[in-house]
Each structure stands twice: as structure tokens, then as C-alpha cells.
Enzyme design. Structure first.
Site, PDB file in Angstrom:
ATOM      1  N   TYR A  24       0.794  -1.237   0.000  1.00 60.89           N
ATOM      2  CA  TYR A  24       0.000   0.000   0.000  1.00 60.89           C
ATOM      3  C   TYR A  24       0.823   1.281   0.000  1.00 60.89           C
ATOM      4  CZ  TYR A  24      -3.729  -3.311   0.972  1.00 60.89           C
ATOM      5  OH  TYR A  24      -4.608  -4.357   0.887  1.00 60.89           O
ATOM      6  N   HIS A 101      -8.823   1.758  -5.671  1.00 62.77           N
ATOM      7  CA  HIS A 101      -7.983   0.921  -4.814  1.00 62.77           C
ATOM      8  C   HIS A 101      -6.534   1.333  -4.998  1.00 62.77           C
ATOM      9  CE1 HIS A 101     -11.271  -1.917  -4.005  1.00 62.77           C
ATOM     10  NE2 HIS A 101     -11.586  -1.747  -5.276  1.00 62.77           N
TER      11      HIS A 101
HETATM   12  C1  DQA Z   1      -7.728  -2.179  -1.104  1.00 60.90           C
HETATM   13  C2  DQA Z   1      -7.708  -3.600  -1.652  1.00 60.90           C
HETATM   14  C3  DQA Z   1      -8.606  -4.505  -0.818  1.00 60.90           C
HETATM   15  O1  DQA Z   1      -8.567  -5.826  -1.333  1.00 60.90           O
HETATM   16  C4  DQA Z   1      -8.131  -4.531   0.618  1.00 60.90           C
HETATM   17  O2  DQA Z   1      -9.027  -5.295   1.402  1.00 60.90           O
HETATM   18  C5  DQA Z   1      -7.900  -3.197   1.193  1.00 60.90           C
HETATM   19  C6  DQA Z   1      -7.337  -2.146   0.362  1.00 60.90           C
HETATM   20  C7  DQA Z   1      -6.764  -1.262  -1.867  1.00 60.90           C
HETATM   21  O3  DQA Z   1      -6.885  -0.045  -1.724  1.00 60.90           O
HETATM   22  O4  DQA Z   1      -5.858  -1.737  -2.568  1.00 60.90           O
HETATM   23  O5  DQA Z   1      -8.098  -2.980   2.379  1.00 60.90           O
HETATM   24  O6  DQA Z   1      -9.037  -1.649  -1.257  1.00 60.90           O
END
Ligand code: DQA
Length: 149
Positions: A24, A101
Site C-alpha cells: 500500500y 484501490h
Molecule cells: C484495497 C484492496 C482490498 O482488497 C483490501 O481489502 C484493502 C485495500 C486497496 O486499496 O488496494 O483494504 O481496497
């Protein structure tokens, strides 16, 4: 001034910067909020930027957006993969919804390949870290007819 673009973030995104940074990134949610505000300002728009770890709170904010927002950007995080209730709330919106995402869920575990939010989203921006939010804000501004100032 048009109504703000609601930018909602779901569970665990308050931990951005320390949570699995290899996936992330190192930016915090505050950093991303600043990026979104700057990008919206280029279109003479504002963002209402909120995060919650609670499904019901997110649903309340989606309902609030029915009258208070001009568009919605949502990173539903884990709830995207599980929450029919969030989908049902989003279905009540007459404004454009952009899903975003940080990571690219399609390139990860199988259970991340499906999100309920995608069923109603005008589009999805994934895989660009904090820039996914910014690009989603720009797409939302475009969908409501805002032009770069
Ligand atoms: C997310 C991807 C999702 O699968 C995960 O559960 C997250 C973050 C992303 O921003 O990449 O919490 O939404």
C-alpha cells in the site's frame, strides 16, 4: 460552488503508511487527502474526505451523499469484497460513483478479484497507490461536467 465530491475510505485505511507498505506504499491517508483536495481544486471543486472502519458508518455517509455530494469516490477496502449492504446503499445514489484501490486487487488473491461496488461503479481506478484516489477524483469531476480552471 458545486457540492463536494465525497471521498470515502473503508476499514484499515487509517493505517496507511504503516500497514503492509510493500503493498500500500508509505503515504498516509492525510497525504492522500491533500492530493485529492489539490486535484479537486484544479476543477474548482472540493472533497469531503472521510474514513471509517465501520460498515454502518460508511453506509450512513453514502446515504448522506444522496443530497450532499455531487459525486462519490470510494475505496471500500475489505468491505468491497463482502458487503451487499454497502452495495445496496450505493445503488440509492443518483450521482456518479468511482471505485478506487491503492493496489490492483485483480493481481492479488482470488477473493479480491470480485467487488460488489464494481457492479454499480461508473469506473474503477486500481493499482496506482495514492494516485488512484487523485485519478478517481479527476474522473468524478469530469463526470459531473467540471472543467479544469
Ligand atoms: C484495497 C484492496 C482490498 O482488497 C483490501 O481489502 C484493502 C485495500 C486497496 O486499496 O488496494 O483494504 O481496497
Amino acid at each position: 460552488m458545486p457540492k463536494p465530491i465525497f471521498v470515502l475510505s473503508g476499514p484499515n485505511l487509517n493505517l496507511l503508511g504503516v500497514r503492509e507498505p510493500d503493498i500500500y506504499g508509505h503515504e498516509t491517508l492525510l497525504d492522500i487527502q491533500a492530493r485529492c483536495s489539490r486535484r479537486a481544486a484544479e476543477f474548482s471543486m472540493t472533497v469531503e474526505f472521510r474514513q471509517s472502519n465501520h460498515e454502518g458508518v460508511l453506509i450512513d455517509w453514502v446515504q448522506e451523499a444522496r443530497t450532499a455530494a455531487s459525486a462519490m469516490v470510494i475505496n471500500p477496502a475489505g468491505y468491497g469484497h463482502t458487503s451487499v449492504a454497502l452495495l445496496d446503499a450505493l445503488k440509492t445514489l443518483a450521482i456518479p460513483v468511482i471505485e478506487c484501490h491503492l493496489s490492483n486487487p485483480a493481481a492479488r488473491e482470488d477473493f479480491r478479484r470480485h467487488t460488489y461496488v464494481s457492479l454499480i461503479a461508473a469506473g474503477v481506478v486500481s493499482g496506482f497507490g495514492g494516485a488512484s484516489y487523485e485519478l478517481a477524483v479527476e474522473a468524478a469531476a469530469g463526470l459531473v461536467g467540471a472543467v479544469r480552471a
